[in-house]
Write a protein that holds these residues in place. Structure first.
Motif, PDB file in Angstrom:
ATOM      1  N   ALA A  37       1.029  -1.267  -0.063  1.00 29.22           N
ATOM      2  CA  ALA A  37       0.038   0.143   0.072  1.00 29.22           C
ATOM      3  C   ALA A  37       0.835   1.194   0.079  1.00 29.22           C
ATOM      4  CB  ALA A  37      -0.866  -0.002   1.354  1.00 29.22           C
ATOM      5  N   SER A  38       0.968   2.069  -1.161  1.00 27.53           N
ATOM      6  CA  SER A  38       1.836   3.135  -1.238  1.00 27.53           C
ATOM      7  C   SER A  38       0.744   4.633  -1.434  1.00 27.53           C
ATOM      8  CB  SER A  38       2.583   2.891  -2.400  1.00 27.53           C
ATOM      9  OG  SER A  38       3.445   4.029  -2.660  1.00 27.53           O
ATOM     10  N   ASN A  39       1.568   5.508  -1.139  1.00 29.65           N
ATOM     11  CA  ASN A  39       1.032   6.900  -1.528  1.00 29.65           C
ATOM     12  C   ASN A  39       1.261   7.127  -3.180  1.00 29.65           C
ATOM     13  OD1 ASN A  39       4.074   7.021  -1.224  1.00 29.65           O
ATOM     14  ND2 ASN A  39       4.200   9.234  -1.106  1.00 29.65           N
ATOM     15  N   HIS A  40       0.771   7.847  -3.967  1.00 33.87           N
ATOM     16  CA  HIS A  40       0.723   7.885  -5.204  1.00 33.87           C
ATOM     17  C   HIS A  40       1.151   9.226  -5.722  1.00 33.87           C
ATOM     18  CE1 HIS A  40       0.406   6.522  -9.350  1.00 33.87           C
ATOM     19  NE2 HIS A  40      -0.853   6.409  -9.476  1.00 33.87           N
ATOM     20  N   ASP A  45       5.224   5.495 -10.124  1.00 32.87           N
ATOM     21  CA  ASP A  45       5.381   4.797  -9.141  1.00 32.87           C
ATOM     22  C   ASP A  45       5.352   3.253  -9.357  1.00 32.87           C
ATOM     23  OD1 ASP A  45       5.556   7.326  -7.804  1.00 32.87           O
ATOM     24  OD2 ASP A  45       3.666   7.745  -7.478  1.00 32.87           O
ATOM     25  N   SER A  46       4.219   2.933 -10.110  1.00 34.11           N
ATOM     26  CA  SER A  46       4.014   1.535 -10.000  1.00 34.11           C
ATOM     27  C   SER A  46       5.373   0.658 -10.747  1.00 34.11           C
ATOM     28  CB  SER A  46       2.829   1.249 -10.985  1.00 34.11           C
ATOM     29  OG  SER A  46       1.528   1.703 -10.310  1.00 34.11           O
ATOM     30  N   PHE A  59       0.137  -4.832  -9.997  1.00 30.15           N
ATOM     31  CA  PHE A  59      -0.699  -3.410  -9.878  1.00 30.15           C
ATOM     32  C   PHE A  59      -1.798  -3.508 -11.345  1.00 30.15           C
ATOM     33  CE2 PHE A  59       2.733  -1.718  -7.292  1.00 30.15           C
ATOM     34  CZ  PHE A  59       1.978  -0.831  -6.411  1.00 30.15           C
ATOM     35  N   TYR A 116      -3.043   1.713  -4.289  1.00 30.22           N
ATOM     36  CA  TYR A 116      -2.956   2.902  -3.889  1.00 30.22           C
ATOM     37  C   TYR A 116      -4.144   3.399  -3.114  1.00 30.22           C
ATOM     38  CZ  TYR A 116       0.718   3.114  -7.244  1.00 30.22           C
ATOM     39  OH  TYR A 116       1.918   2.948  -8.130  1.00 30.22           O
ATOM     40  N   GLU A 118      -5.173   6.151  -2.071  1.00 29.72           N
ATOM     41  CA  GLU A 118      -5.779   7.190  -2.397  1.00 29.72           C
ATOM     42  C   GLU A 118      -6.608   7.331  -3.856  1.00 29.72           C
ATOM     43  OE1 GLU A 118      -2.654  10.766  -1.400  1.00 29.72           O
ATOM     44  OE2 GLU A 118      -1.414   8.773  -2.072  1.00 29.72           O
ATOM     45  N   THR A 120      -5.938   7.682  -6.872  1.00 26.04           N
ATOM     46  CA  THR A 120      -5.340   8.322  -7.759  1.00 26.04           C
ATOM     47  C   THR A 120      -4.275   9.281  -7.394  1.00 26.04           C
ATOM     48  OG1 THR A 120      -5.439   9.590  -9.892  1.00 26.04           O
ATOM     49  CG2 THR A 120      -6.962  10.460  -8.082  1.00 26.04           C
ATOM     50  N   ARG A 121      -3.305   9.589  -8.249  1.00 26.91           N
ATOM     51  CA  ARG A 121      -2.243  10.407  -7.881  1.00 26.91           C
ATOM     52  C   ARG A 121      -2.426  11.626  -7.456  1.00 26.91           C
ATOM     53  NH1 ARG A 121       1.682  12.501 -12.758  1.00 26.91           N
ATOM     54  NH2 ARG A 121       0.054  13.149 -14.171  1.00 26.91           N
ATOM     55  N   SER A 206       6.342   8.672   4.307  1.00 25.60           N
ATOM     56  CA  SER A 206       6.522   9.721   3.269  1.00 25.60           C
ATOM     57  C   SER A 206       6.697  10.923   3.817  1.00 25.60           C
ATOM     58  CB  SER A 206       5.169   9.699   2.488  1.00 25.60           C
ATOM     59  OG  SER A 206       4.073  10.275   2.978  1.00 25.60           O
TER      60      SER A 206
END
Length: 221
Positions: A37-40, A45-46, A59, A116, A118, A120-121, A206
């Motif tokens: 699970a990452s920020n975007h 990023d992927s 992903f 992600y 969120e 979307t980025r 982050s």
């Protein structure tokens, strides 16, 4: 464990050209299913996570990456297939029930998936409230969630720009988070709580300022 050659090439190029700082690789489970699970912050990023993680992480990726014609298209298809990307048609919701079920199938096989929270980025650098698909995955499958904090990937291609810039970035991989495993039938408040805990862990990694609400893609703003 077999490493896809294009993944290895991508990892070498990223490490050589961009010289990233990567911490916490030892936190990635050696076996069994897991969720990243990452920020975007960036289109890249992927690719970065898939190339630099010691295990395959699947992903969702735009279907065009698998159907573009020509030499570039063949390379893109080979890379995204090799790292385990899942084609999704433009306009489909990656957090839809069908899509989440597809991720569950991958986790049940003992592999890794990326998501992600969120949705979307972030185009302003803020960390937005997490949508509860990641919480649903954690509670439904019982696999560990590995939080990731990316710093500086937005500089590789700033929002609104088509230009790619060489810029160093950082990827912090946190300790796995473990949650109860009630299965798919669990109360929404529990899912919300788990999602918030995951996003809190991403924020610590982050260092981003938090936004109060959900992120929206430009197409719906």
């Amino acid at each position: 464990m077999r490493i896809d050659p294009l993944k290895a090439v991508a990892a070498t190029l990223i490490k050589t050209v961009l010289r990233p700082t990567v911490t916490g690789l030892e936190n990635v489970p050696k076996e069994g299913g897991f969720v990243v699970a990452s920020n975007h912050l960036s289109f890249f990023d992927s690719v970065i996570i898939q190339a630099l993680m010691p295990r395959k992480v699947s992903f969702f990726a735009k279907a065009e990456y698998f159907t573009t014609p020509g030499i570039k298209g063949r390379f893109m298809k080979a890379f995204f297939t090799g790292v385990g990307s899942i084609p999704v048609q433009r306009g489909e919701q990656a957090a839809s029930v069908a899509a989440l079920d597809q991720l569950v199938e991958i986790l049940d096989k003992g592999d890794g998936v990326g998501i992600y929270p969120e949705g979307t980025r972030s185009r302003d650098g803020l960390l937005y409230r997490g949508r509860t698909g990641v919480g649903w995955l954690a509670l439904t499958t019982g696999v560990p969630v590995v939080p990731v904090g990316l710093i500086g990937t937005d500089k590789l291609q700033p929002a609104g720009s088509n230009r790619i810039r060489l810029h160093r970035f950082t990827m912090h991989i946190g300790e796995p988070l473990h949650f109860d495993h009630p299965g798919a039938k669990h109360p929404l408040p529990m899912r919300r709580k788990v999602t918030d805990e995951i996003v809190d862990a991403i924020a610590e990694l982050s260092g981003q300022e938090r936004a109060a609400g959900y992120n929206q893609s430009p197409s719906v703003e």
